[in-house]
Design a protein around this motif. Structure first.
Motif, PDB file in Angstrom:
ATOM      1  N   PRO A  93      -5.807  11.298   4.967  1.00 54.78           N
ATOM      2  CA  PRO A  93      -6.692  11.873   3.831  1.00 54.78           C
ATOM      3  C   PRO A  93      -6.419  10.850   2.336  1.00 54.78           C
ATOM      4  CG  PRO A  93      -5.038  13.455   4.661  1.00 54.78           C
ATOM      5  CD  PRO A  93      -4.512  12.164   5.243  1.00 54.78           C
ATOM      6  N   GLN A  94      -7.355  10.809   1.614  1.00 52.46           N
ATOM      7  CA  GLN A  94      -7.630   9.872   0.661  1.00 52.46           C
ATOM      8  C   GLN A  94      -6.535  10.224  -0.512  1.00 52.46           C
ATOM      9  OE1 GLN A  94      -9.575   7.238   0.640  1.00 52.46           O
ATOM     10  NE2 GLN A  94      -8.718   6.539  -1.189  1.00 52.46           N
ATOM     11  N   GLU A  95      -6.201  11.488  -0.433  1.00 52.15           N
ATOM     12  CA  GLU A  95      -5.055  11.780  -1.604  1.00 52.15           C
ATOM     13  C   GLU A  95      -3.864  11.524  -1.333  1.00 52.15           C
ATOM     14  OE1 GLU A  95      -6.387  15.676   0.730  1.00 52.15           O
ATOM     15  OE2 GLU A  95      -7.322  13.959  -0.196  1.00 52.15           O
ATOM     16  N   TRP A  96      -3.680  10.934  -0.258  1.00 54.90           N
ATOM     17  CA  TRP A  96      -2.251  10.392   0.236  1.00 54.90           C
ATOM     18  C   TRP A  96      -2.282   9.176  -0.448  1.00 54.90           C
ATOM     19  CZ3 TRP A  96      -1.043  11.482   6.341  1.00 54.90           C
ATOM     20  CH2 TRP A  96      -0.920  12.888   6.529  1.00 54.90           C
ATOM     21  N   PHE A  97      -3.149   8.487  -0.579  1.00 50.82           N
ATOM     22  CA  PHE A  97      -3.049   7.064  -1.197  1.00 50.82           C
ATOM     23  C   PHE A  97      -2.864   7.217  -2.748  1.00 50.82           C
ATOM     24  CE2 PHE A  97      -5.522   6.429   2.594  1.00 50.82           C
ATOM     25  CZ  PHE A  97      -5.173   5.335   3.268  1.00 50.82           C
ATOM     26  N   GLY A 138      -9.870   6.761   9.417  1.00 53.30           N
ATOM     27  CA  GLY A 138     -10.373   7.804   8.303  1.00 53.30           C
ATOM     28  C   GLY A 138      -9.383   9.397   8.379  1.00 53.30           C
ATOM     29  N   ARG A 156       0.733  -1.214   0.083  1.00 49.21           N
ATOM     30  CA  ARG A 156      -0.157   0.033  -0.129  1.00 49.21           C
ATOM     31  C   ARG A 156       0.967   1.171  -0.099  1.00 49.21           C
ATOM     32  NH1 ARG A 156      -2.436  -1.597   4.124  1.00 49.21           N
ATOM     33  NH2 ARG A 156      -4.565  -2.029   2.868  1.00 49.21           N
TER      34      ARG A 156
END
Length: 347
Positions: free
Chosen positions: A342-346, A339, A245
């Protein structure tokens, strides 16, 4: 005594290339296989590493095809030469970072060089008109033959009847009437041929045979190029992008988090090349830290490491941080909340 005609077949490990080679072999032509290793081949990589894929066969499909056909297979390392194709494709990319038309031209050109050096007469590919949107269209078939330099020494046995006769056909090296006229994306004709020949357990085409056709993998490669400021890569980069990941909190560093024990064992081989972390108080994954993190960044990385272990709900988790020289220290952190990444880190 007549000369033994010899052909080199591009063997990807898929059904089409196997059937193409078999079609020509049945006409008495001597065939050897060529498999070009770019580093981006799906062959055996992730399902040989990940625990969740233990049930899948751990095999190199190109070698399996050669075994079924009873032919010699040459696996050729083209990693460095392929960089030019991927980084600056003349004909552009597909939906992601797949330079499919340039890739096919490159492979056939390499095969052309190989047959000239080894005294072979022509090249076989498993291409089928209409099967791939970039490289296998009727208007791109001549482009591959022309720009690779193979011209009409390139024979596509599965769809030859829908194309102009090639030199092997005109010279009588193969009988055009015994070749095929398959078109389109349906696999039914090939599956019927495989059944006729008694081929079973062959590689399925779903998902393609190249990581560059994968949206997630392509995003990781774009991220690599953007953060290093240039379009370049090494084989280790290619391999690491396939595993774990990937989380990027900042332009100057990212985390590669093992998703299971299989990936953890694989990433163990890179410990000396990266700062790495594991939880010493709870079971958890191995995490590689790539880039130039600050002391504050390492605290954040440790809290993310804690989040993906069995201490995710604990108040404090002990994280062992090791540098590239092997020195280590223990830091205590609170796992980052669910949660809160932040989603943008993935990537």
């Amino acid at each position: 005594m007549s000369k033994q005609i010899k052909a080199a077949a591009l063997i990807s490990g898929g059904l089409d290339s196997m059937l193409a080679a078999k079609t020509v072999m049945d006409q008495g032509v001597y065939v050897e296989g060529l498999n070009f290793f770019t580093g981006f081949c799906v062959e055996g990589h992730t399902h040989a590493i990940r625990d969740k894929d233990k049930a899948k066969a751990k095999r190199n499909n190109a070698l399996w095809v050669a075994e079924q056909l009873g032919i010699k297979l040459h696996i050729v390392d083209v990693i460095e030469d392929y960089k030019k194709v991927l980084i600056n494709p003349k004909h552009g990319y597909g939906a992601h970072l797949n330079p499919c038309l340039d890739c096919k031209i490159f492979m056939v050109n390499k095969a052309r060089q190989w047959i000239a050096e080894n005294g072979f007469d022509f090249i076989i590919t498993g291409e089928v008109i209409g099967q791939r949107p970039m490289s296998q269209r009727k208007d791109t078939m001549p482009v591959v033959a022309r720009e690779s330099g193979a011209e009409d020494l390139l024979l596509r046995p599965l769809c030859a009847k829908n194309l102009p006769p090639t030199q092997p056909e005109r010279e009588g090296w193969v009988d055009r009437e015994k070749l095929h006229g398959i078109t389109g994306r349906s696999r039914k004709p090939q599956m019927a041929m495989a059944e006729q020949y008694g081929y079973h357990d062959y590689s399925q085409p779903a998902g393609g045979c190249c990581f560059l056709t994968d949206k997630n993998y392509s995003a990781k490669l774009v991220d690599l190029w953007q953060t290093q400021g240039k379009k370049d890569y090494e084989l280790d980069d290619v391999m690491l992008l396939k595993v774990g990941r990937h989380i990027r909190p900042g332009n100057h560093f990212k985390l590669i988090v093992a998703r299971d024990e299989g990936e953890g064992r694989f990433l163990e081989g890179y410990r000396k090349e990266f700062i790495n972390m594991t939880s010493s108080s709870h079971l958890g994954p191995l995490v590689l830290v790539d880039g130039s993190p600050s002391a504050e960044d390492l605290i954040l990385a440790a809290s993310i490491t804690a989040r993906y272990g069995q201490g995710r709900n604990a108040e404090q988790v002990d994280i062992c941080v090791r540098d590239k020289k092997g020195s280590q220290r223990i830091i205590q952190v609170s796992p980052i909340a669910a949660g809160a990444i932040p989603q943008e880190w993935f990537i």
